[in-house]
Design a protein around this motif. Structure first.
Motif, PDB file in Angstrom:
ATOM      1  N   LEU A   1      42.939  65.174  56.783  1.00 12.76           N
ATOM      2  CA  LEU A   1      42.961  64.811  55.372  1.00 12.76           C
ATOM      3  C   LEU A   1      44.114  63.856  55.068  1.00 12.76           C
ATOM      4  N   GLN A   2      45.273  64.083  55.663  1.00  7.60           N
ATOM      5  CA  GLN A   2      46.414  63.191  55.456  1.00  7.60           C
ATOM      6  C   GLN A   2      46.114  61.788  55.978  1.00  7.60           C
ATOM      7  N   GLN A   3      45.495  61.721  57.152  1.00  6.28           N
ATOM      8  CA  GLN A   3      45.178  60.423  57.730  1.00  6.28           C
ATOM      9  C   GLN A   3      44.174  59.662  56.856  1.00  6.28           C
ATOM     10  N   VAL A   4      43.171  60.368  56.385  1.00  2.00           N
ATOM     11  CA  VAL A   4      42.156  59.723  55.552  1.00  2.00           C
ATOM     12  C   VAL A   4      42.772  59.232  54.251  1.00  2.00           C
ATOM     13  N   SER A   5      43.621  60.050  53.643  1.00  2.00           N
ATOM     14  CA  SER A   5      44.229  59.637  52.377  1.00  2.00           C
ATOM     15  C   SER A   5      45.164  58.450  52.575  1.00  2.00           C
ATOM     16  N   ARG A   6      45.888  58.415  53.669  1.00  2.00           N
ATOM     17  CA  ARG A   6      46.759  57.266  53.946  1.00  2.00           C
ATOM     18  C   ARG A   6      45.935  56.005  54.141  1.00  2.00           C
ATOM     19  N   ARG A   7      44.844  56.147  54.870  1.00  2.00           N
ATOM     20  CA  ARG A   7      43.996  55.002  55.137  1.00  2.00           C
ATOM     21  C   ARG A   7      43.409  54.442  53.845  1.00  2.00           C
ATOM     22  N   MET A   8      43.013  55.326  52.936  1.00  2.00           N
ATOM     23  CA  MET A   8      42.422  54.861  51.686  1.00  2.00           C
ATOM     24  C   MET A   8      43.456  54.179  50.799  1.00  2.00           C
ATOM     25  N   LEU A   9      44.681  54.643  50.799  1.00  2.00           N
ATOM     26  CA  LEU A   9      45.705  54.067  49.947  1.00  2.00           C
ATOM     27  C   LEU A   9      46.285  52.782  50.507  1.00  2.00           C
ATOM     28  N   SER A  10      46.232  52.617  51.809  1.00  2.00           N
ATOM     29  CA  SER A  10      46.891  51.466  52.406  1.00  2.00           C
ATOM     30  C   SER A  10      45.941  50.323  52.738  1.00  2.00           C
ATOM     31  N   THR A  11      44.684  50.422  52.342  1.00  2.00           N
ATOM     32  CA  THR A  11      43.770  49.328  52.635  1.00  2.00           C
ATOM     33  C   THR A  11      44.063  48.154  51.714  1.00  2.00           C
ATOM     34  N   THR A  12      43.837  46.981  52.198  1.00  2.00           N
ATOM     35  CA  THR A  12      44.064  45.785  51.382  1.00  2.00           C
ATOM     36  C   THR A  12      42.754  45.356  50.740  1.00  2.00           C
ATOM     37  N   ALA A  13      42.869  44.640  49.673  1.00  2.00           N
ATOM     38  CA  ALA A  13      41.680  44.152  48.977  1.00  2.00           C
ATOM     39  C   ALA A  13      41.048  43.033  49.788  1.00  2.00           C
ATOM     40  N   ASN A  14      39.731  43.051  49.861  1.00  2.00           N
ATOM     41  CA  ASN A  14      39.015  42.007  50.592  1.00  2.00           C
ATOM     42  C   ASN A  14      38.958  40.716  49.795  1.00  2.00           C
ATOM     43  N   LYS A  15      38.956  40.816  48.495  1.00  2.00           N
ATOM     44  CA  LYS A  15      38.826  39.651  47.628  1.00  2.00           C
ATOM     45  C   LYS A  15      40.199  39.229  47.116  1.00  2.00           C
ATOM     46  N   GLN A  16      40.508  37.974  47.264  1.00  2.00           N
ATOM     47  CA  GLN A  16      41.769  37.456  46.759  1.00  2.00           C
ATOM     48  C   GLN A  16      41.640  37.193  45.265  1.00  2.00           C
ATOM     49  N   VAL A  17      42.638  37.566  44.503  1.00  2.00           N
ATOM     50  CA  VAL A  17      42.630  37.387  43.064  1.00  2.00           C
ATOM     51  C   VAL A  17      43.420  36.125  42.728  1.00  2.00           C
ATOM     52  N   ILE A  18      42.823  35.297  41.891  1.00  2.00           N
ATOM     53  CA  ILE A  18      43.480  34.054  41.477  1.00  2.00           C
ATOM     54  C   ILE A  18      44.442  34.373  40.341  1.00  2.00           C
ATOM     55  N   ASN A  19      45.663  33.871  40.439  1.00  2.00           N
ATOM     56  CA  ASN A  19      46.666  34.088  39.402  1.00  2.00           C
ATOM     57  C   ASN A  19      46.413  33.123  38.249  1.00  2.00           C
ATOM     58  N   ARG A  20      45.948  33.670  37.121  1.00  2.00           N
ATOM     59  CA  ARG A  20      45.644  32.833  35.963  1.00  2.00           C
ATOM     60  C   ARG A  20      46.720  32.927  34.886  1.00  2.00           C
ATOM     61  N   VAL A  21      47.806  33.574  35.174  1.00  2.00           N
ATOM     62  CA  VAL A  21      48.866  33.757  34.178  1.00  2.00           C
ATOM     63  C   VAL A  21      49.444  32.427  33.709  1.00  2.00           C
ATOM     64  N   PRO A  22      49.769  31.479  34.584  1.00  2.00           N
ATOM     65  CA  PRO A  22      50.317  30.204  34.085  1.00  2.00           C
ATOM     66  C   PRO A  22      49.360  29.464  33.145  1.00  2.00           C
ATOM     67  N   GLN A  23      48.050  29.507  33.445  1.00  2.00           N
ATOM     68  CA  GLN A  23      47.075  28.853  32.570  1.00  2.00           C
ATOM     69  C   GLN A  23      47.041  29.527  31.203  1.00  2.00           C
ATOM     70  N   LYS A  24      47.042  30.867  31.194  1.00  2.00           N
ATOM     71  CA  LYS A  24      47.012  31.611  29.927  1.00  2.00           C
ATOM     72  C   LYS A  24      48.298  31.381  29.135  1.00  2.00           C
ATOM     73  N   GLN A  25      49.441  31.316  29.825  1.00  2.00           N
ATOM     74  CA  GLN A  25      50.703  31.054  29.140  1.00  2.00           C
ATOM     75  C   GLN A  25      50.667  29.691  28.457  1.00  2.00           C
ATOM     76  N   LYS A  26      50.166  28.692  29.158  1.00  2.00           N
ATOM     77  CA  LYS A  26      50.086  27.352  28.584  1.00  2.00           C
ATOM     78  C   LYS A  26      49.169  27.350  27.360  1.00  2.00           C
ATOM     79  N   LEU A  27      48.033  28.053  27.447  1.00  2.00           N
ATOM     80  CA  LEU A  27      47.086  28.121  26.343  1.00  2.00           C
ATOM     81  C   LEU A  27      47.694  28.812  25.127  1.00  2.00           C
TER      82      LEU A  27
END
Length: 83
Positions: A8-34
């Protein structure tokens, strides 16, 4: 029992430490400018059409709610006479 806890410990660690497959685009600078742009539009409407719709819906519900509260207060203050 111990082996199940370790699994159970191994499974929970694995679930918490996985990385996201999809990269998220940082839109904060565009929103700040707007939102920092001085174009005469109020800040609560700078988000576009959805902000305008949400603003109008909120104002409409507020007015309807206020009217209903006043109606109920008048009803409570001046009850109907029973014959």
């Amino acid at each position: 029992m111990y082996k199940q806890v370790m699994t159970l410990q191994q499974v929970s660690r694995r679930m918490l430490s996985t990385t996201a497959n999809k990269q998220v685009i940082n839109r904060v600078p565009q929103k700040q400018k707007l939102f920092q742009e001085d174009n005469g539009i109020p800040i609560h409407l700078k988000g576009g059409v959805t902000d305008a719709i949400l603003y109008r819906a909120t104002m409409g519900l507020t007015i309807l709610g206020t009217g209903y509260v006043i109606y109920e207060l008048v009803n409570a203050a001046l009850p109907k006479k029973k014959d």
